[in-house]
Design a protein around this motif. Structure first.
Motif, PDB file in Angstrom:
ATOM      1  N   ARG A 255       0.836  -1.499   0.129  1.00  0.00           N
ATOM      2  CA  ARG A 255       0.007  -0.047  -0.093  1.00  0.00           C
ATOM      3  C   ARG A 255       0.890   1.286  -0.244  1.00  0.00           C
ATOM      4  O   ARG A 255       0.330   2.494  -0.058  1.00  0.00           O
ATOM      5  N   GLY A 256       2.040   1.055   0.145  1.00  0.00           N
ATOM      6  CA  GLY A 256       3.047   2.480   0.121  1.00  0.00           C
ATOM      7  C   GLY A 256       3.092   3.196   1.454  1.00  0.00           C
ATOM      8  O   GLY A 256       3.474   4.132   1.408  1.00  0.00           O
ATOM      9  N   ILE A 257       2.871   2.304   2.560  1.00  0.00           N
ATOM     10  CA  ILE A 257       2.841   2.947   3.749  1.00  0.00           C
ATOM     11  C   ILE A 257       3.706   2.433   4.658  1.00  0.00           C
ATOM     12  O   ILE A 257       3.645   2.725   6.006  1.00  0.00           O
ATOM     13  N   TYR A 258       4.861   1.664   4.201  1.00  0.00           N
ATOM     14  CA  TYR A 258       5.785   1.147   5.048  1.00  0.00           C
ATOM     15  C   TYR A 258       7.192   1.364   4.838  1.00  0.00           C
ATOM     16  O   TYR A 258       7.312   1.444   3.519  1.00  0.00           O
ATOM     17  N   PRO A 259       8.053   1.936   5.486  1.00  0.00           N
ATOM     18  CA  PRO A 259       9.371   2.761   5.101  1.00  0.00           C
ATOM     19  C   PRO A 259      10.225   1.678   4.436  1.00  0.00           C
ATOM     20  O   PRO A 259      11.491   1.457   5.145  1.00  0.00           O
ATOM     21  N   VAL A 260       9.947   0.949   3.473  1.00  0.00           N
ATOM     22  CA  VAL A 260      10.901   0.073   2.756  1.00  0.00           C
ATOM     23  C   VAL A 260      11.160   0.597   1.328  1.00  0.00           C
ATOM     24  O   VAL A 260       9.980   0.647   0.587  1.00  0.00           O
ATOM     25  N   PRO A 261      12.224   1.359   0.869  1.00  0.00           N
ATOM     26  CA  PRO A 261      12.220   1.829  -0.431  1.00  0.00           C
ATOM     27  C   PRO A 261      12.276   0.962  -1.624  1.00  0.00           C
ATOM     28  O   PRO A 261      13.005  -0.080  -1.580  1.00  0.00           O
ATOM     29  N   LEU A 262      11.415   1.131  -2.491  1.00  0.00           N
ATOM     30  CA  LEU A 262      11.212   0.180  -3.644  1.00  0.00           C
ATOM     31  C   LEU A 262      11.096   1.130  -4.931  1.00  0.00           C
ATOM     32  O   LEU A 262      10.527   1.965  -4.991  1.00  0.00           O
ATOM     33  N   THR A 263      11.586   0.443  -5.952  1.00  0.00           N
ATOM     34  CA  THR A 263      11.452   1.005  -7.287  1.00  0.00           C
ATOM     35  C   THR A 263      10.539   0.249  -7.971  1.00  0.00           C
ATOM     36  O   THR A 263      10.956  -1.224  -8.351  1.00  0.00           O
ATOM     37  N   LEU A 264       9.455   0.663  -8.427  1.00  0.00           N
ATOM     38  CA  LEU A 264       8.313  -0.394  -8.912  1.00  0.00           C
ATOM     39  C   LEU A 264       8.819  -0.648 -10.489  1.00  0.00           C
ATOM     40  O   LEU A 264       9.176   0.408 -11.143  1.00  0.00           O
ATOM     41  N   PRO A 265       8.250  -1.856 -11.183  1.00  0.00           N
ATOM     42  CA  PRO A 265       7.824  -2.908 -10.385  1.00  0.00           C
ATOM     43  C   PRO A 265       8.876  -3.597  -9.775  1.00  0.00           C
ATOM     44  O   PRO A 265      10.088  -3.677 -10.010  1.00  0.00           O
ATOM     45  N   SER A 266       8.487  -4.453  -8.373  1.00  0.00           N
ATOM     46  CA  SER A 266       9.808  -5.017  -7.859  1.00  0.00           C
ATOM     47  C   SER A 266       9.037  -6.234  -7.053  1.00  0.00           C
ATOM     48  O   SER A 266       7.889  -6.360  -6.546  1.00  0.00           O
TER      49      SER A 266
END
Length: 322
Positions: free
Chosen positions: A50-61
């Motif tokens: 949902r994008g509300i947890y502090p794990v940096p991601l570059t989508l798609p992942s």
């Protein structure tokens, strides 16, 4: 190879996609190639989606915060794990794929034995429990700890670690059928949370006062937990299952000198302590002292059904091979 990709932040049923992705490269110096076996679908995974947890991601992942796998190959200079060893993925290891490449210094060989499905849940909940019991209050054998969501993975781990350390637990649940189950798991006092909880606890533990409270729910449950702490006690919020802000009464902070803290396993100050906590948790799992009921096991191809099940409740695993 097959994997689950997060294509966008939002409702995970809509944004998680089962697909083919490129194979990892062969392991280089200091690297290990792992065939993933099982990975839980955790509450934190849904927050990542949902994008509300502090794990940096570059989508798609690929996503997935924990899991267990078996070493396929090791790179030059790796001597502490070998092909065939079972290992826990490192925290935020992007585990929802058939294979993954990890730095060797973030892995250790698991002891022989134990159910791989239970070990898949050893990377977050047991070390969280271990650190919650050691990092905020200097607890001594005989001290009391109170927790809500005691039937959760962390809650069951808290019971096991507390017994090992000579601590006593007060365990709050929401359903009466959980009481005998957690008593059998070693919970000293297990009760359904409600307005009568303080009187029940007083009758059960006498003059003792819990010094540490562990809150997984937030919302009104925070205040319900705090009322069971003794003067000068500490409450630690480590999750927010209610998705509501923690409710506090300023009088507890002012007159009863209650301290409220927050815990996140990914905080840098815990990084050096995680391997030992994971090892200890894995040993308790293999010994049968931590066992989490599994509500369902799904193949990667059924990711949408798995998410729907996890949203309804219960511990859900992904089976990553076969």
């Amino acid at each position: 190879m097959r994997a689950v990709l997060l294509t966008a932040f939002g409702n995970p049923i809509d944004t998680l996609k089962f697909t083919e992705v490129p194979e990892p490269p062969p392991p280089g110096p200091g690297e290990v190639l792992v065939a993933m076996l099982f990975a839980p679908l955790d509450f934190s995974d849904l927050l990542v989606a949902r994008g509300i947890y502090p794990v940096p991601l570059t989508l798609p992942s690929v996503i997935g915060n924990e899991g267990v796998g078996r070493v396929m190959a090791v790179g030059r200079g790796v001597t502490h794990v070998k092909a065939g060893d079972r290992v826990l993925a490192p925290l935020h290891g992007l585990t929802w794929a058939e294979r993954a490449l990890y730095p060797a210094d973030r892995l250790f060989a698991l002891p022989v034995g134990g159910d791989a499905r239970q070990l898949a849940m050893a990377g977050i909940n047991p070390p969280t429990a271990a650190l919650l019991l050691s990092e905020y209050v200097d607890l001594k054998p005989g001290d009391w700890v109170v927790q809500n969501a005691a039937n959760s993975g962390v809650g069951r781990s808290v019971i096991a670690f507390a017994k090992k350390r000579g601590l006593h637990t007060i365990n709050l649940v929401r359903r009466p059928e959980l009481v005998p189950e957690l008593q059998a798991a070693g919970g000293d006092v297990v009760l359904v949370d409600g307005p009568d909880a303080p009187a029940y606890v007083k009758g059960a533990i006498g003059a003792a006062s819990p010094r540490l409270g562990l809150d997984a729910i937030a919302g009104p449950s925070t205040q319900s937990l705090i009322r069971l702490l003794g003067p000068g006690g500490t409450a630690v919020l480590y999750s927010q299952l209610s998705r509501e802000p923690a409710a506090l009464d300023g009088r507890d902070l002012i007159f009863r000198r209650i301290t409220v803290r927050g815990f996140w396993q990914g905080a840098p100050e815990f990084a050096a302590k995680l391997p030992a906590a994971m090892r200890e948790g894995a040993e308790l799992i293999i010994a049968g002292q931590i066992q989490v009921p599994i509500a369902g096991v799904y193949p990667l191809s059924a990711i949408k059904e798995a998410v729907a099940h996890a949203e309804r409740g219960g511990k859900v695993l992904l089976q990553l091979q076969g």
